[in-house]
Motif scaffolding. Structure first.
Motif, short mmCIF file in Angstrom:
data_model
loop_
_atom_site.label_atom_id
_atom_site.label_comp_id
_atom_site.label_asym_id
_atom_site.label_seq_id
_atom_site.Cartn_x
_atom_site.Cartn_y
_atom_site.Cartn_z
N LEU A 16 0.83 -1.20 0.00
CA LEU A 16 0.00 0.00 0.00
C LEU A 16 0.86 1.26 0.00
CD1 LEU A 16 -2.80 -1.07 2.48
CD2 LEU A 16 -3.13 -0.48 0.07
N LEU A 17 1.96 1.22 0.74
CA LEU A 17 2.89 2.37 0.72
C LEU A 17 3.41 2.61 -0.69
CD1 LEU A 17 4.75 1.70 4.07
CD2 LEU A 17 3.67 3.88 3.45
N ALA A 18 3.73 1.55 -1.41
CA ALA A 18 4.19 1.70 -2.79
C ALA A 18 3.11 2.38 -3.64
CB ALA A 18 4.56 0.34 -3.37
N MET B 222 6.13 9.56 -6.70
CA MET B 222 7.46 9.41 -6.10
C MET B 222 7.99 8.02 -6.47
SD MET B 222 6.71 11.24 -2.42
CE MET B 222 8.41 11.14 -1.86
N GLU B 223 8.50 7.93 -7.71
CA GLU B 223 8.84 6.63 -8.30
C GLU B 223 9.90 5.88 -7.50
OE1 GLU B 223 10.99 5.21 -12.35
OE2 GLU B 223 9.19 6.43 -12.61
N GLY B 224 10.92 6.56 -7.05
CA GLY B 224 11.96 5.87 -6.30
C GLY B 224 11.43 5.22 -5.04
N GLU B 225 10.54 5.91 -4.34
CA GLU B 225 9.94 5.37 -3.14
C GLU B 225 9.00 4.20 -3.47
OE1 GLU B 225 10.18 6.30 0.41
OE2 GLU B 225 12.04 6.79 -0.63
N GLU B 226 8.29 4.32 -4.58
CA GLU B 226 7.40 3.22 -4.99
C GLU B 226 8.19 1.94 -5.17
OE1 GLU B 226 4.47 1.91 -8.69
OE2 GLU B 226 5.54 3.84 -8.76
N GLU B 227 9.27 2.00 -5.93
CA GLU B 227 10.08 0.82 -6.19
C GLU B 227 10.71 0.28 -4.90
OE1 GLU B 227 13.48 -0.75 -9.33
OE2 GLU B 227 13.19 1.40 -9.03
N ARG B 228 11.16 1.18 -4.06
CA ARG B 228 11.80 0.76 -2.80
C ARG B 228 10.84 -0.05 -1.95
NH1 ARG B 228 13.01 2.77 2.52
NH2 ARG B 228 11.68 4.61 2.28
N TRP B 229 9.57 0.42 -1.85
CA TRP B 229 8.62 -0.29 -1.02
C TRP B 229 8.15 -1.60 -1.66
CZ3 TRP B 229 8.11 0.28 3.93
CH2 TRP B 229 8.50 1.48 4.52
N LEU B 230 8.13 -1.64 -2.98
CA LEU B 230 7.80 -2.91 -3.65
C LEU B 230 8.87 -3.96 -3.36
CD1 LEU B 230 6.48 -1.76 -7.13
CD2 LEU B 230 5.16 -2.82 -5.29
N LEU B 231 10.12 -3.56 -3.41
CA LEU B 231 11.22 -4.49 -3.14
C LEU B 231 11.20 -4.92 -1.67
CD1 LEU B 231 14.02 -2.80 -5.26
CD2 LEU B 231 12.86 -4.97 -5.74
N ARG B 232 10.86 -4.00 -0.78
CA ARG B 232 10.74 -4.37 0.63
C ARG B 232 9.59 -5.36 0.83
NH1 ARG B 232 11.22 0.11 5.22
NH2 ARG B 232 10.97 -1.86 6.38
N ALA B 233 8.51 -5.17 0.07
CA ALA B 233 7.35 -6.06 0.20
C ALA B 233 7.70 -7.49 -0.19
CB ALA B 233 6.18 -5.53 -0.64
N VAL B 234 8.40 -7.68 -1.30
CA VAL B 234 8.75 -9.04 -1.70
C VAL B 234 9.77 -9.63 -0.74
CG1 VAL B 234 8.17 -8.69 -4.13
CG2 VAL B 234 10.52 -8.29 -3.36
N GLY B 235 10.62 -8.77 -0.17
CA GLY B 235 11.57 -9.27 0.82
C GLY B 235 10.90 -9.68 2.12
N GLU B 236 9.83 -8.97 2.48
CA GLU B 236 9.11 -9.27 3.71
C GLU B 236 8.33 -10.57 3.62
OE1 GLU B 236 8.12 -8.58 7.61
OE2 GLU B 236 9.29 -7.16 6.41
#
Length: 360
Positions: free
Chosen positions: A235-237, A245-259
């Protein structure tokens, strides 16, 4: 065993006959009507329900549920809480009794939350509103849950019991936001409600407030369930995407798959992100990870799109645009097995076949 259905309702006359037919396998049906003006109580009573009319002010779902539970006789062995826009598939009572082995206090069963436009099941997860009569109480103003005396109750699964949700799409859910804000005000450390409030702000397009609440959820010491943490990150992404805020979107997507790498949903979000950027190898990597997950989880965090034709559809595009036409053909065939009437998929299949025949 004595099986009793109980419910709350208001102005749901159009659902009464269907609901009563579905619940008729129970020994008794008790309904708390909270102020209908369309004749719902009279219709229910005519078909055999025991109805109490009582206003709940101020309105809270937990207060209403607890009041409706009080209507259920003390000698009930199994309590079944449903809403009038829900129906069991026939034969549910026998299956519930079979699953309710000695010592059972709570029963999980399959819940079909919605249906796709073509009639296929949409979001499906495991529900837990079949429970013992004594020692439990509904808590939280909205998205209420049962709290049991003595901690976690003895639980069984009735895998062949299915409850379908057929809601009134015209009915407002506007009260949910206010009630969720109240829930978080009452229990600021309740990680579940904090997550739900962040999600509700997202639904209302209140991006900054959603971001703040979802980050609060992730910071809570009790927020340890990876699946729900992943949902907050996804949801944050989306919040950051809405804010461009594209950089933040990608960062949170990568965190989501890592989580939660064990869930398809974050991988598919990453696949969609790669698709939007025409990163076809990224699409293939993410869809490959998603499709490697073959066991659908028994939680509400299980979205229809991730378990339908969408992963195969995106994979076929990834293969097509990287020149792997044979694999693209296999993938689009898999997608069509799941959605045979999808015209776009049929057209894509023809394009792939044309490429194969041309030898390009």
């Amino acid at each position: 065993m004595k099986v009793v259905v109980y419910a709350i309702c208001k102005n749901e006359r159009k659902f009464v006959e269907r609901w009563m037919n579905s619940m008729s396998e129970a020994d008794d049906i008790y309904v708390l009507d909270t102020g209908s003006t369309d004749g719902t109580p009279q219709c229910l009573e005519k078909l055999g329900a025991k109805v109490t009319v009582e206003r709940i002010e101020p309105w809270r779902f937990d207060t209403a549920r607890n009041r409706s539970l009080e209507l259920v006789p003390e000698d009930a062995d199994i309590c079944v809480c449903t809403d009038l826009d829900e129906v069991f598939q026939p034969g549910w009572r026998e299956k519930v009794e079979r699953a309710w082995v000695p010592g059972t206090e709570r029963l999980f069963y399959q819940y079909i939350w919605n249906f796709l436009p073509d009639g296929r099941e949409g979001m499906t997860f495991w529900y837990e509103k079949i429970h013992r009569r004594q020692g439990c109480q509904w808590v939280s103003p909205v998205h209420e849950t049962l709290r049991y005396d003595g901690g976690v109750p003895e639980t069984q699964y009735a895998e062949d019991v299915r409850l379908e949700h057929h809601p009134d799409e015209t009915k407002s859910r506007g009260q949910y936001l206010t009630l969720l804000e109240l829930a978080v005000q009452e229990e600021p450390d309740n990680d579940r409600n904090v997550h739900y409030l962040g999600r509700e702000y997202f639904f209302y397009r209140r991006w900054e407030e959603s971001i703040a609440m979802l980050k609060t959820h992730l910071s809570l010491p009790t927020a340890t369930w990876a699946d729900e943490r992943c949902a907050s990150m996804r949801l944050l992404a989306k919040d950051y995407h809405a804010l461009a805020m594209e950089g933040e979107e990608e960062r949170w997507l990568l965190r989501a798959v890592g989580e939660a790498p064990h869930l398809r949903e974050p991988w598919m979000d990453l696949a969609d992100f790669s698709y939007q950027r025409q990163d076809w190898y990224g699409v293939l990597w993410a869809t490959g990870r998603a499709l490697a997950i073959t066991q659908r989880p028994k939680t509400y965090i299980s979205e229809a799109a991730a378990w339908g034709e969408h992963p195969w559809d995106l994979a076929s595009l990834g293969y097509y645009y990287t020149g792997q036409y044979g694999k693209a053909f296999d993938a689009i065939q898999k997608a069509l097995e799941l959605a045979p009437d999808n015209v776009r998929l049929q057209e894509n299949l023809q394009c792939i076949q044309a490429k194969q025949l041309s030898g390009d």
